[in-house]
Write a protein that holds these residues in place. Structure first.
Motif, short mmCIF file in Angstrom:
data_model
loop_
_atom_site.label_atom_id
_atom_site.label_comp_id
_atom_site.label_asym_id
_atom_site.label_seq_id
_atom_site.Cartn_x
_atom_site.Cartn_y
_atom_site.Cartn_z
N GLU A 175 -6.90 -36.47 4.54
CA GLU A 175 -5.80 -36.23 3.60
C GLU A 175 -6.30 -36.17 2.17
OE1 GLU A 175 -1.44 -38.16 2.53
OE2 GLU A 175 -2.25 -38.24 4.57
N ILE A 176 -7.24 -37.04 1.82
CA ILE A 176 -7.79 -37.04 0.47
C ILE A 176 -8.57 -35.75 0.22
CG2 ILE A 176 -9.46 -38.17 -1.04
CD1 ILE A 176 -8.63 -40.82 0.22
N GLU A 177 -9.40 -35.34 1.18
CA GLU A 177 -10.20 -34.13 1.00
C GLU A 177 -9.32 -32.89 0.92
OE1 GLU A 177 -12.93 -34.17 4.23
OE2 GLU A 177 -14.39 -35.46 3.18
N ALA A 178 -8.24 -32.85 1.73
CA ALA A 178 -7.36 -31.68 1.70
C ALA A 178 -6.68 -31.54 0.35
CB ALA A 178 -6.32 -31.79 2.81
N ALA A 179 -6.31 -32.66 -0.27
CA ALA A 179 -5.64 -32.59 -1.57
C ALA A 179 -6.61 -32.22 -2.68
CB ALA A 179 -4.97 -33.93 -1.88
N GLN A 180 -7.84 -32.69 -2.60
CA GLN A 180 -8.79 -32.46 -3.69
C GLN A 180 -9.48 -31.11 -3.61
OE1 GLN A 180 -11.44 -35.84 -3.79
NE2 GLN A 180 -9.88 -37.19 -4.68
N GLU A 181 -9.36 -30.41 -2.47
CA GLU A 181 -9.94 -29.07 -2.39
C GLU A 181 -9.25 -28.10 -3.35
OE1 GLU A 181 -9.78 -27.77 1.60
OE2 GLU A 181 -11.50 -28.96 2.28
N GLN A 182 -7.97 -28.33 -3.62
CA GLN A 182 -7.20 -27.45 -4.50
C GLN A 182 -7.27 -27.88 -5.96
OE1 GLN A 182 -3.27 -27.47 -2.87
NE2 GLN A 182 -3.89 -26.69 -0.88
N GLN A 183 -7.89 -29.00 -6.24
CA GLN A 183 -7.92 -29.53 -7.61
C GLN A 183 -9.26 -29.24 -8.26
OE1 GLN A 183 -5.01 -33.31 -6.47
NE2 GLN A 183 -6.96 -33.66 -7.44
N THR A 184 -9.55 -27.97 -8.45
CA THR A 184 -10.77 -27.59 -9.15
C THR A 184 -10.62 -27.85 -10.65
OG1 THR A 184 -9.98 -25.32 -9.45
CG2 THR A 184 -11.20 -25.82 -7.42
N PRO A 185 -11.71 -27.99 -11.39
CA PRO A 185 -11.60 -28.17 -12.84
C PRO A 185 -10.85 -27.04 -13.52
CG PRO A 185 -13.81 -28.72 -12.10
CD PRO A 185 -13.11 -28.12 -10.92
N GLU A 186 -11.04 -25.79 -13.04
CA GLU A 186 -10.32 -24.68 -13.64
C GLU A 186 -8.81 -24.82 -13.44
OE1 GLU A 186 -12.78 -24.45 -11.59
OE2 GLU A 186 -14.43 -23.45 -12.65
N ALA A 187 -8.40 -25.22 -12.23
CA ALA A 187 -6.96 -25.40 -11.97
C ALA A 187 -6.39 -26.51 -12.84
CB ALA A 187 -6.74 -25.70 -10.49
N CYS A 188 -7.13 -27.61 -13.00
CA CYS A 188 -6.63 -28.72 -13.83
C CYS A 188 -6.52 -28.31 -15.29
CB CYS A 188 -7.54 -29.93 -13.67
SG CYS A 188 -7.55 -30.65 -12.01
N MET A 189 -7.47 -27.52 -15.79
CA MET A 189 -7.38 -27.06 -17.17
C MET A 189 -6.19 -26.12 -17.36
SD MET A 189 -11.31 -26.58 -18.54
CE MET A 189 -11.92 -25.65 -17.15
N ARG A 190 -5.93 -25.27 -16.37
CA ARG A 190 -4.74 -24.40 -16.46
C ARG A 190 -3.47 -25.23 -16.50
NH1 ARG A 190 -7.76 -20.73 -13.06
NH2 ARG A 190 -7.07 -21.87 -11.21
N HIS A 191 -3.41 -26.29 -15.69
CA HIS A 191 -2.22 -27.15 -15.70
C HIS A 191 -2.02 -27.81 -17.06
CE1 HIS A 191 -2.02 -26.26 -11.57
NE2 HIS A 191 -2.72 -27.26 -11.08
N VAL A 192 -3.11 -28.27 -17.67
CA VAL A 192 -3.00 -28.95 -18.97
C VAL A 192 -2.49 -27.99 -20.04
CG1 VAL A 192 -4.33 -30.04 -20.81
CG2 VAL A 192 -4.73 -30.71 -18.44
N VAL A 193 -3.07 -26.79 -20.09
CA VAL A 193 -2.65 -25.81 -21.10
C VAL A 193 -1.20 -25.41 -20.88
CG1 VAL A 193 -3.06 -23.50 -21.99
CG2 VAL A 193 -5.00 -24.97 -21.43
N SER A 194 -0.84 -25.08 -19.66
CA SER A 194 0.51 -24.64 -19.37
C SER A 194 1.53 -25.73 -19.65
CB SER A 194 0.60 -24.19 -17.91
OG SER A 194 1.90 -23.72 -17.60
N HIS A 195 1.24 -26.97 -19.25
CA HIS A 195 2.18 -28.07 -19.47
C HIS A 195 2.36 -28.35 -20.95
CE1 HIS A 195 3.65 -32.23 -19.65
NE2 HIS A 195 4.24 -31.97 -18.49
N ALA A 196 1.27 -28.36 -21.72
CA ALA A 196 1.37 -28.66 -23.15
C ALA A 196 2.21 -27.60 -23.87
CB ALA A 196 -0.03 -28.75 -23.76
N LEU A 197 2.00 -26.33 -23.54
CA LEU A 197 2.76 -25.27 -24.21
C LEU A 197 4.23 -25.31 -23.82
CD1 LEU A 197 0.20 -22.33 -23.95
CD2 LEU A 197 0.72 -23.74 -25.94
#
Length: 754
Positions: A175-197
């Motif tokens: 379960e941990i590995e399945a969740a973290q496969e989708q959490q690449t650094p690029e995806a996390c940076m996109r989330h931060v930029v989109s959420h802040a704006l």
């Protein structure tokens, strides 16, 4: 769904959570924790529901305040703060109302004022600079390196394969590995930029176009916008009086540079699609199989300095972390001083501590600088007992994860969240590792200045047999935490059956289906919102054996020490001769010498001799009622909420004579003490079992002594601090004279709720 229907549906979900806290019905206990999880999932799938849910939760908080329903205040506060961390459409007026409510709670006793203060500090920043909480949480948890916010966190999940089944370990790891496969650094940076704006611009932000633009941007461009957004948020949040209008203007410039100059004029959009959901990625979790008490220290060392920078040797003690000298005292050799003795004649910066990696620090072991004006380092530098704070409910606020400066100029940028799964035996092994870590810090003071250590616990028991229809009982410490913190009972103690169900489910081979990971979501919620520690006293036991050639040994325990009487006897010339005139019977003749637990803390020793078949020393109170007294000891005077006392239960053998002859009956006597010495007076040997662990069993014992475990560094050395004044040295000596007890903190949502 219309607005009224949405609010009605959310209101029903909130009421279900409140009913769960207000009743102990068995029918509702099976679904505990599920209502809270489903409520957060509703707003996660549809972020537009967040403002409505925040208004509902605020109404319930104000109602609880007016009706004095304090048991629901902290759960509702945690729920609304978790929603606000993810939300983007919250108005400034709503933020200010919640902030005003938190400030009113500061007049209440702990833990309400403690939790309210922590929420108020975060709300004040979030109101002026929307999106700060989300951005900081993602950067720290995902280790996205940024100079303006350099904090890093990691979750260490420890599971002992001897105590937890292989199926449970495998299910959790998948379960941990399945969740973290989708959490690449690029995806996390996109989330931060989109959420802040979106948080700053609100409806002026074209969320769909922004999402598509970020998805199509290459990594280098994405990193540029990520660092620009982080710089705008952190610079504004660091100002004494942050301006919300200035923050919006700065982010609008970034938004226009992303989508073009026409992005600020959105009046021509004929159709506005639903804004895409911005997930809050689960924290970075590393899965570890417990191998021994040294493993915890080694993993923390590797966290502070990655493997790529380490040349691991057989003994990790040779590591000198990040240039910090391991010696607790400042090594120095006196040299001829050429200063005038006048403070103004000192060169600029002479009183400032150089950087740990600077040449000045490296030369500090050979010579010292002018000795006129010296910084008085805190006493906790020499005594790392200040690592976790004083006993009782304590929380450092203002910075993430309670970080601060233990050494001048050295900040705690790393937070290690250690989560253990298992029963009471696992907690006993964790206490051993924690004690070993603190003892190692007295010799090599390297982790404490740079690392904030947070401990978490989720009970996972061995699976019951199918014939067992009753609900499995949790361990003693988990039961105590559930009584002390109802929100912990509702969210964490209910995970045990859910984890076993997860282990019994066949693994899904279709990776295209998106399944909500209930177990991982609850673990994440506990890790993020469980910030209030409850401290538990660790006890040390010194054991003497019947074989005089065998040296006494020392060990520690956290929960329980159980004593059984062996059938075998030791020789007459052994440790203790048998007393004459002692009648034969079941059990053994024991001598008990203990210090009675009094509210006044005045020493009062009691010595008794009795025949017993066994005894149990409990460090965790079994219930909220007073323990019964014995004919040897009156009712204890210490309050039952004080969980830093031993509860001793002795199964005494009472001899009686009648016409049929002599008979024996068993009577259980209970008393409370701070320390105790027990010795076998006849030839019976004892068997000691620590924390219910078969691997920690000692046989052929004739005497043992139990006392609160002191801090490993407390009173260990009498080093002098020449830079302290006479009064400071006297204060240090007085502090060293009284050893500080070693307390192990376990994080909960609220601490102890009286």
């Amino acid at each position: 769904m219309e607005s009224s229907d949405v609010e009605l549906d959310l209101q029903r979900s909130v009421q279900a959570v409140l009913r769960e806290l207000s009743t102990q019905a068995p029918a509702l206990q099976s679904n505990q924790g599920m209502w809270r999880w489903s409520l957060h999932k509703k707003v996660e799938r549809d972020p537009g529901k967040s403002p409505a849910l925040v208004r509902i939760l605020l109404r319930e908080l104000e109602k609880a305040e007016s009706e004095d329903l304090r048991h629901v205040i902290i759960p509702l506060l945690h729920t609304v703060m978790y929603v606000l961390t993810k939300a983007t459409g919250i108005t400034e007026e709503l933020y200010q109302r919640i902030y005003a409510f938190c400030t009113r709670l500061l007049t209440l006793p702990t833990p309400y004022c403690t939790v309210a203060l922590d929420c108020a500090i975060r709300l004040k920043t979030e109101t002026a600079v929307p999106g700060t909480l989300y951005q900081r949480m993602v950067i720290a948890e995902q280790n996205l390196m940024n100079e303006l916010y350099p904090y890093q966190e990691r979750v260490f999940l420890f599971v002992d394969p001897e105590l937890v089944s292989a199926s449970v370990c495998s299910a959790l790891l998948l379960e941990i590995e399945a969740a973290q496969e989708q959490q690449t650094p690029e995806a996390c940076m996109r989330h931060v930029v989109s959420h802040a704006l979106q948080a700053a611009l609100g409806e002026a932000c074209h969320a769909g176009a922004l999402h598509r633009k970020l998805q199509a941007s290459p990594r280098r461009t994405l990193e540029q916008y990520f660092h620009a957004v982080v710089a705008a948020v952190e610079q504004m949040a660091s100002e004494a009086s942050p301006s919300r209008e200035g923050h919006v203007e700065r982010l609008e410039e970034i938004y226009c540079s992303l989508l073009g100059p026409a992005a600020g004029r959105r009046g021509g959009d004929p159709i506005q699609e639903r804004p895409p959901s911005i997930p809050l990625p689960s924290p970075y979790i590393t899965f570890h199989l417990w191998t021994g008490e040294e493993q915890l220290w080694k993993e923390l060392v590797l966290f502070l300095r990655p493997r790529s920078q380490l040349c691991l040797s057989a003994d990790l003690e040779v590591l000198d972390l990040q240039g910090l000298r391991p010696d607790r005292e400042l090594a120095r050799v006196s040299v001829l001083s050429t200063d005038s003795g006048i403070e103004r004649d000192l060169p600029p910066g002479a009183d400032e501590l150089p950087a740990p990696s600077s040449p000045e620090m490296e030369r500090a072991g050979l010579q010292r600088k002018g000795g006129i004006k010296k910084r008085a380092w805190p006493l906790d530098f020499l005594m790392p007992g200040g690592w976790d704070g004083p006993p009782g409910l304590h929380r450092r606020t203002g910075r993430p994860s309670g970080d601060g400066e233990v050494l001048p100029g050295v900040s705690r940028l790393h937070t290690a969240r250690v989560l253990v799964l298992g029963d009471d035996r696992m907690l006993g092994r964790l206490a051993q590792a924690y004690h070993r870590l603190r003892k190692r810090e007295t010799q090599k003071f390297c982790l404490t200045p740079r690392l904030s250590l947070q401990l978490y616990y989720i009970p996972v028991l061995a699976p019951e047999k199918p014939a067992a229809s009753r609900q499995p009982e949790l361990g003693e410490l988990a039961t105590f935490l559930g009584r002390a913190d109802p929100w912990y009972q509702s969210n964490v103690n209910t995970l045990c059956p859910a984890i076993h169900k997860l282990a019994e489910m066949p693994p899904s081979l279709d990776s295209s289906q998106t399944v909500d990971p209930f177990i991982l979501d609850v673990i994440t919620y506990y890790i993020r919102m469980g910030t209030q520690p409850i401290y538990f006293q660790i006890y040390t036991v010194k054991i003497f054996f019947s074989d005089l050639s065998q040296d006494p040994t020392e060990d520690i325990f956290l929960i329980e020490l159980k004593v059984k009487i062996q059938d075998s006897k030791f020789p007459k010339d052994g440790f203790s001769p048998r007393r004459r005139g002692v009648a034969e019977g079941p059990g053994a003749e024991l001598s008990l010498c203990y210090q009675k637990a009094l509210l006044s803390h005045r020493p009062r020793e009691v010595t008794v001799s009795l025949r017993a078949t066994g005894l149990v020393l409990k460090a965790i109170p079994a219930s909220d009622t007073e323990v019964s007294g014995s004919r040897h000891c009156p009712l204890p005077a210490a309050p039952v909420t004080d969980h830093t006392c031993l509860n001793v239960s002795v199964t005494e053998v009472v001899k009686s004579s009648n016409l049929a002859g002599k008979s024996f009956s068993m009577v259980t006597n209970t008393f409370r003490t701070n320390n105790i010495q027990i010795q076998s007076q006849d030839q019976r040997l004892l068997t000691l079992s620590l924390d219910k662990d078969d691997q920690r069993t000692f046989r052929d014992v004739v005497r043992f002594e139990v006392a609160p475990c002191p801090e490993p560094c407390s009173g260990a050395q009498k080093s002098k601090a020449p830079w302290l004044s006479l009064h400071g040295q006297q204060e240090m000596e007085a502090t060293r004279a009284t050893p500080k007890p070693l307390l192990m903190p376990i994080n909960t949502f609220s601490g102890i709720v009286q």
